[in-house]
Design an enzyme around this catalytic site. Structure first.
Site, short mmCIF file in Angstrom:
data_model
loop_
_atom_site.label_atom_id
_atom_site.label_comp_id
_atom_site.label_asym_id
_atom_site.label_seq_id
_atom_site.Cartn_x
_atom_site.Cartn_y
_atom_site.Cartn_z
CG ASP A 150 -2.07 0.94 1.12
OD1 ASP A 150 -2.44 1.29 -0.02
OD2 ASP A 150 -2.61 1.36 2.16
CG HIS A 207 -0.50 2.23 -9.34
ND1 HIS A 207 -0.72 1.77 -8.07
CD2 HIS A 207 -1.58 3.03 -9.63
CE1 HIS A 207 -1.86 2.25 -7.60
NE2 HIS A 207 -2.39 3.02 -8.53
CG LEU A 219 9.68 -16.73 -3.69
CD1 LEU A 219 9.65 -16.67 -2.16
CD2 LEU A 219 10.05 -15.35 -4.24
C1 IPE Z 1 -5.44 -2.85 -0.29
O1 IPE Z 1 -5.12 -1.51 -0.41
C2 IPE Z 1 -5.37 -3.51 -1.61
C3 IPE Z 1 -4.03 -3.62 -2.20
C4 IPE Z 1 -2.90 -3.27 -1.65
C5 IPE Z 1 -3.99 -4.21 -3.50
P1 IPE Z 1 -6.24 -0.39 -0.53
O2 IPE Z 1 -5.50 0.89 -0.63
O3 IPE Z 1 -7.18 -0.70 -1.63
O4 IPE Z 1 -7.01 -0.53 0.85
P2 IPE Z 1 -7.93 0.49 1.62
O5 IPE Z 1 -8.95 1.00 0.65
O6 IPE Z 1 -7.04 1.62 2.09
O7 IPE Z 1 -8.50 -0.27 2.75
C1 IPE Z 2 -1.61 0.19 -3.36
O1 IPE Z 2 -1.40 1.55 -3.35
C2 IPE Z 2 -1.87 -0.34 -4.74
C3 IPE Z 2 -3.24 -0.76 -4.99
C4 IPE Z 2 -4.21 -0.77 -4.12
C5 IPE Z 2 -3.55 -1.21 -6.33
P1 IPE Z 2 -2.60 2.58 -3.35
O2 IPE Z 2 -2.93 2.91 -4.77
O3 IPE Z 2 -3.72 2.09 -2.53
O4 IPE Z 2 -1.90 3.81 -2.69
P2 IPE Z 2 -2.56 4.82 -1.65
O5 IPE Z 2 -3.06 4.02 -0.48
O6 IPE Z 2 -3.68 5.53 -2.36
O7 IPE Z 2 -1.44 5.72 -1.28
MG MG Z 3 -4.17 2.32 -0.54
#
Ligand code: IPE
Ligand code: IPE
Ligand code: MG
Length: 253
Positions: free
Chosen positions: A18, A35, A129
């Site tokens: 995240d 990303h 792995l």
């Molecule tokens: C969880 O992250 C999903 C992934 C890392 C793929 P999100 O950013 O979607 O989660 P929430 O919305 O903060 O709970």
């Molecule tokens: C995690 O990073 C990747 C996915 C959920 C696909 P985020 O895109 O959720 O990044 P934040 O949480 O908005 O910073």
């Molecule tokens: Mg996120």
């Protein structure tokens, strides 16, 4: 039941990757670049994980709820996933990394489905792995689907259900030992809810695009310093407790 992590039980680390969007926003960059940088962190972690003693690595890359994001962002993530699989498969074969994807393939573009099938088939023999990428994944959906199959199963044990949930071909992933979430949030967001029942949790403020070998090493050091109890008493209390009646823990075996 062996409750320790030993060579016989490959260490299973799961990561909620995240913070890509916030990493980009802090630099006035579009979220898509976050990303893109996130994929580089995936490469770094996959590269160093086996040397750090990780046998199974489950990465949360896209949740079913992530479809709620703007279409363009979702499109970028889909493309990055396909590109990653296409560009990394050779390296995974070379390094003995077996790749499988968990989650629902429905709704995913045909080219990505092909990339998933090819990566899985070509890396199937890897033993260094097991990389499991949770893509279009929801733990609650996975539990519901396993429960439907479980109803027809003769063996109604928790172990049988775990197997149903984590089995992929001939292999079954062990329960999660260490669950890491980057990006500072402290929640599970529908990730491996059953499999992480006794996982140690490690939350870090590091945003995923900046995560690397040092961060994984320090999460593993933190994990190795923890005392896992699985409901038993801690080491400090051993000897101070009553003897366990014979057979009382038979279900643990
Ligand atoms: C969880 O992250 C999903 C992934 C890392 C793929 P999100 O950013 O979607 O989660 P929430 O919305 O903060 O709970
Ligand atoms: C995690 O990073 C990747 C996915 C959920 C696909 P985020 O895109 O959720 O990044 P934040 O949480 O908005 O910073
Ligand atoms: Mg996120």
């Amino acid at each position: 039941m062996d409750t320790s992590s030993s060579a016989a039980f490959p260490l299973h680390v799961a990561i909620i990757m995240d913070g890509n969007g916030r990493w980009a926003a802090a630099r006035n960059l579009p979220r898509s670049l976050g990303h893109r940088e996130g994929v580089k962190a995936v490469r770094r972690v996959v590269e160093c994980a086996p040397d750090l003693g990780v046998g199974v690595l489950t990465l949360f890359a896209f949740s079913v709820d992530n479809w709620r994001r703007p279409r363009r962002e979702v499109g970028v993530i889909m493309e990055l996933m396909a590109d990653y699989l296409r560009s990394e498969t050779d390296r995974c074969v070379e390094k003995g990394v077996r790749v499988t994807v968990l989650g629902c393939t429905q709704g995913i573009a045909p080219n990505l489905q092909t990339a998933i099938r090819e990566a899985q088939a070509r890396t199937a023999r890897g033993t260094a792995l097991w990389l499991r990428v949770a893509f279009n994944y929801s733990s609650r959906d996975a539990i519901l689907s396993a429960a439907a199959r479980f109803r027809r199963d003769r063996d109604r044990s928790k172990a049988a259900f775990s197997k149903l949930l984590a089995q992929d071909g001939e292999r079954t992933a062990p329960d999660v030992d260490l669950l890491i979430r980057t990006g500072g949030e402290k929640r599970l967001s529908d990730f491996l809810l059953w499999e992480a029942a006794y996982a140690e949790l490690h939350f870090t403020d590091v945003m995923w695009p900046e995560f690397g070998e040092e961060d994984l090493t320090s999460a593993l050091d933190d994990f190795r310093g923890r005392e896992r109890r699985f409901g038993c008493v801690g080491k400090a209390a051993v000897g101070a407790t009553e003897a366990v009646p014979a057979g009382a823990l038979a279900w643990l075996e």
